[in-house]
Design a protein around this motif. Structure first.
Motif, mmCIF file in Angstrom:
data_model
loop_
_atom_site.group_PDB
_atom_site.id
_atom_site.type_symbol
_atom_site.label_atom_id
_atom_site.label_comp_id
_atom_site.label_asym_id
_atom_site.label_seq_id
_atom_site.Cartn_x
_atom_site.Cartn_y
_atom_site.Cartn_z
ATOM 1 N N UNK A 1 -8.694 4.189 1.289
ATOM 2 C CA UNK A 1 -7.996 3.071 1.904
ATOM 3 C C UNK A 1 -6.574 3.471 2.297
ATOM 4 N N UNK A 2 -5.896 4.175 1.420
ATOM 5 C CA UNK A 2 -4.529 4.612 1.712
ATOM 6 C C UNK A 2 -4.494 5.553 2.909
ATOM 7 N N UNK A 3 -5.431 6.509 2.958
ATOM 8 C CA UNK A 3 -5.455 7.458 4.066
ATOM 9 C C UNK A 3 -5.764 6.767 5.390
ATOM 10 N N UNK A 4 -6.654 5.779 5.347
ATOM 11 C CA UNK A 4 -6.979 5.033 6.554
ATOM 12 C C UNK A 4 -5.748 4.314 7.104
ATOM 13 N N UNK A 5 -5.011 3.648 6.226
ATOM 14 C CA UNK A 5 -3.835 2.901 6.661
ATOM 15 C C UNK A 5 -2.710 3.838 7.098
ATOM 16 N N UNK A 6 -2.527 4.929 6.359
ATOM 17 C CA UNK A 6 -1.499 5.894 6.744
ATOM 18 C C UNK A 6 -1.799 6.502 8.105
ATOM 19 N N UNK A 7 -3.075 6.764 8.369
ATOM 20 C CA UNK A 7 -3.470 7.338 9.647
ATOM 21 C C UNK A 7 -3.170 6.419 10.810
ATOM 22 N N UNK A 8 -3.145 5.116 10.548
ATOM 23 C CA UNK A 8 -2.815 4.134 11.595
ATOM 24 C C UNK A 8 -1.357 3.697 11.526
ATOM 25 N N UNK A 9 -0.578 4.360 10.657
ATOM 26 C CA UNK A 9 0.846 4.038 10.475
ATOM 27 C C UNK A 9 1.051 2.561 10.122
ATOM 28 N N UNK A 10 0.196 2.083 9.213
ATOM 29 C CA UNK A 10 0.263 0.694 8.754
ATOM 30 C C UNK A 10 0.764 0.634 7.317
ATOM 31 N N UNK A 11 1.216 -0.554 6.932
ATOM 32 C CA UNK A 11 1.720 -0.741 5.574
ATOM 33 C C UNK A 11 0.614 -0.474 4.560
ATOM 34 N N UNK A 12 0.983 0.156 3.445
ATOM 35 C CA UNK A 12 0.009 0.444 2.396
ATOM 36 C C UNK A 12 -0.358 -0.825 1.643
ATOM 37 N N UNK A 13 -1.515 -0.847 1.021
ATOM 38 C CA UNK A 13 -1.927 -2.039 0.271
ATOM 39 C C UNK A 13 -1.076 -2.234 -0.972
ATOM 40 N N UNK A 14 -1.014 -3.464 -1.426
ATOM 41 C CA UNK A 14 -0.363 -3.766 -2.693
ATOM 42 C C UNK A 14 -1.422 -4.293 -3.654
ATOM 43 N N UNK A 15 -1.261 -3.969 -4.926
ATOM 44 C CA UNK A 15 -2.211 -4.385 -5.956
ATOM 45 C C UNK A 15 -1.495 -5.280 -6.961
ATOM 46 N N UNK A 16 -2.092 -6.403 -7.232
ATOM 47 C CA UNK A 16 -1.492 -7.388 -8.130
ATOM 48 C C UNK A 16 -2.443 -7.664 -9.289
ATOM 49 N N UNK A 17 -1.917 -7.602 -10.492
ATOM 50 C CA UNK A 17 -2.722 -7.924 -11.666
ATOM 51 C C UNK A 17 -2.876 -9.440 -11.754
ATOM 52 N N UNK A 18 -4.090 -9.923 -11.675
ATOM 53 C CA UNK A 18 -4.362 -11.364 -11.694
ATOM 54 C C UNK A 18 -4.485 -11.873 -13.118
ATOM 55 N N UNK A 19 -5.254 -11.163 -13.933
ATOM 56 C CA UNK A 19 -5.447 -11.622 -15.305
ATOM 57 C C UNK A 19 -5.927 -10.483 -16.191
ATOM 58 N N UNK A 20 -5.653 -10.628 -17.479
ATOM 59 C CA UNK A 20 -6.173 -9.735 -18.509
ATOM 60 C C UNK A 20 -6.748 -10.621 -19.597
ATOM 61 N N UNK A 21 -8.036 -10.476 -19.857
ATOM 62 C CA UNK A 21 -8.691 -11.305 -20.856
ATOM 63 C C UNK A 21 -9.334 -10.438 -21.925
ATOM 64 N N UNK A 22 -9.675 -11.047 -23.046
ATOM 65 C CA UNK A 22 -10.329 -10.328 -24.131
ATOM 66 C C UNK A 22 -9.355 -9.834 -25.172
ATOM 67 N N UNK A 23 -9.897 -9.351 -26.273
ATOM 68 C CA UNK A 23 -9.089 -8.808 -27.355
ATOM 69 C C UNK A 23 -8.456 -7.486 -26.929
ATOM 70 N N UNK A 24 -7.434 -7.065 -27.671
ATOM 71 C CA UNK A 24 -6.692 -5.864 -27.304
ATOM 72 C C UNK A 24 -7.584 -4.639 -27.195
ATOM 73 N N UNK A 25 -8.612 -4.547 -28.025
ATOM 74 C CA UNK A 25 -9.479 -3.367 -28.035
ATOM 75 C C UNK A 25 -10.609 -3.460 -27.015
ATOM 76 N N UNK A 26 -10.737 -4.610 -26.350
ATOM 77 C CA UNK A 26 -11.853 -4.796 -25.411
ATOM 78 C C UNK A 26 -11.387 -5.717 -24.283
ATOM 79 N N UNK A 27 -10.426 -5.256 -23.508
ATOM 80 C CA UNK A 27 -9.844 -6.084 -22.467
ATOM 81 C C UNK A 27 -10.620 -5.999 -21.163
ATOM 82 N N UNK A 28 -10.452 -7.042 -20.348
ATOM 83 C CA UNK A 28 -11.082 -7.104 -19.032
ATOM 84 C C UNK A 28 -10.010 -7.454 -18.014
ATOM 85 N N UNK A 29 -9.912 -6.644 -16.955
ATOM 86 C CA UNK A 29 -8.837 -6.779 -15.980
ATOM 87 C C UNK A 29 -9.366 -7.324 -14.652
ATOM 88 N N UNK A 30 -8.571 -8.191 -14.035
ATOM 89 C CA UNK A 30 -8.856 -8.676 -12.695
ATOM 90 C C UNK A 30 -7.642 -8.380 -11.817
#
Length: 241
Positions: free
Chosen positions: A161-190
């Protein structure tokens, strides 16, 4: 035999003849600079690469060396090992110093991946023959190995994805952490991936989401979803349905 180690061996589907090997495989360098799992990690890394290479060689008789190498890299990279570690609930069994525990070291991806490789090395030294080792690794990987496609040898989704956008001289994607659920030893990320509006994105923002047992895995899924949207848009633009 201690109860935690007995539980881990049930999860692994393997009973150690010498449980000391398993204890060493779980021992982080924060416990000892000399007696820790780093040498076992080195051994397990080599064994895992060999077994996966052999599996892929049999599974893809028509693929060349370069494609097989990239497929192997996909299966043995840190993200894949972390998935195994979470399936084994490995963070519950790690042996590490109090400082490392307090800093959340038992959740660190690199630590979990290293411990998976160390366990493989420990099993080899415990006497597991190569055919049996291959059977264990095939079982642990399950559908991830059976269903891998030759096209999966491409670069990971975030890189593409980054290479595709860079090749078109477009802004790179941004990633945002939506949520973290579950116990510390067994977390689930969105995680959410945002592509700013451009000609490539049909002049509108593209927002996709991914989830997984680590933030990195979730980001890869979100990036793959964004790539799918872009590819669909390109197909429609070119009259492909």
């Amino acid at each position: 035999m201690t109860q935690p180690l007995a539980r881990l061996q049930r999860i692994l589907g393997y009973q150690f003849q010498n449980e000391a090997w398993l204890q060493l495989a779980l021992t982080h360098r924060s416990i000892s600079g000399k007696r820790n799992n780093e040498r076992l990690e080195f051994l397990g890394d080599g064994l895992l690469n060999f077994v996966i290479a052999d599996c892929l060689y049999q599974q893809f008789p028509d693929e060349n060396e370069g494609r097989l190498s990239r497929l192997r890299a996909t299966l043995v990279r840190e993200e894949s090992l972390v998935i195994l570690a979470h399936e084994w609930k490995l963070s519950e069994f790690l042996i590490m110093g109090s400082g490392e525990l307090k800093s959340g070291g038992y959740r660190r991806d690199s630590t979990l991946a290293d411990a998976v490789e160390a366990i493989i090395g420990a099993m080899h030294l415990d006497g597991v023959a190569m055919p049996d080792m291959q059977a264990h690794i095939r079982r642990w990987y399950g559908e991830r190995l059976l269903r891998i496609e030759a096209s999966d040898a491409l670069k990971d989704a975030k890189s593409r994805l980054q290479e595709l956008l860079q090749g078109r001289k477009l802004a790179l994607p941004t990633y945002e952490l939506v949520s973290v659920t579950g116990e510390a030893h067994e977390q689930h990320f969105q995680v959410r991936c945002l592509l700013a509006a451009s000609a490539l994105t049909a002049h509108q923002d593209i927002i996709t989401e991914g989830e997984g047992v680590t933030r990195r895995v979730a980001e890869q899924q979100a990036a793959a979803a964004a790539l799918a949207v872009l590819e669909l848009g390109a197909g429609q633009k070119n009259g492909i349905r």
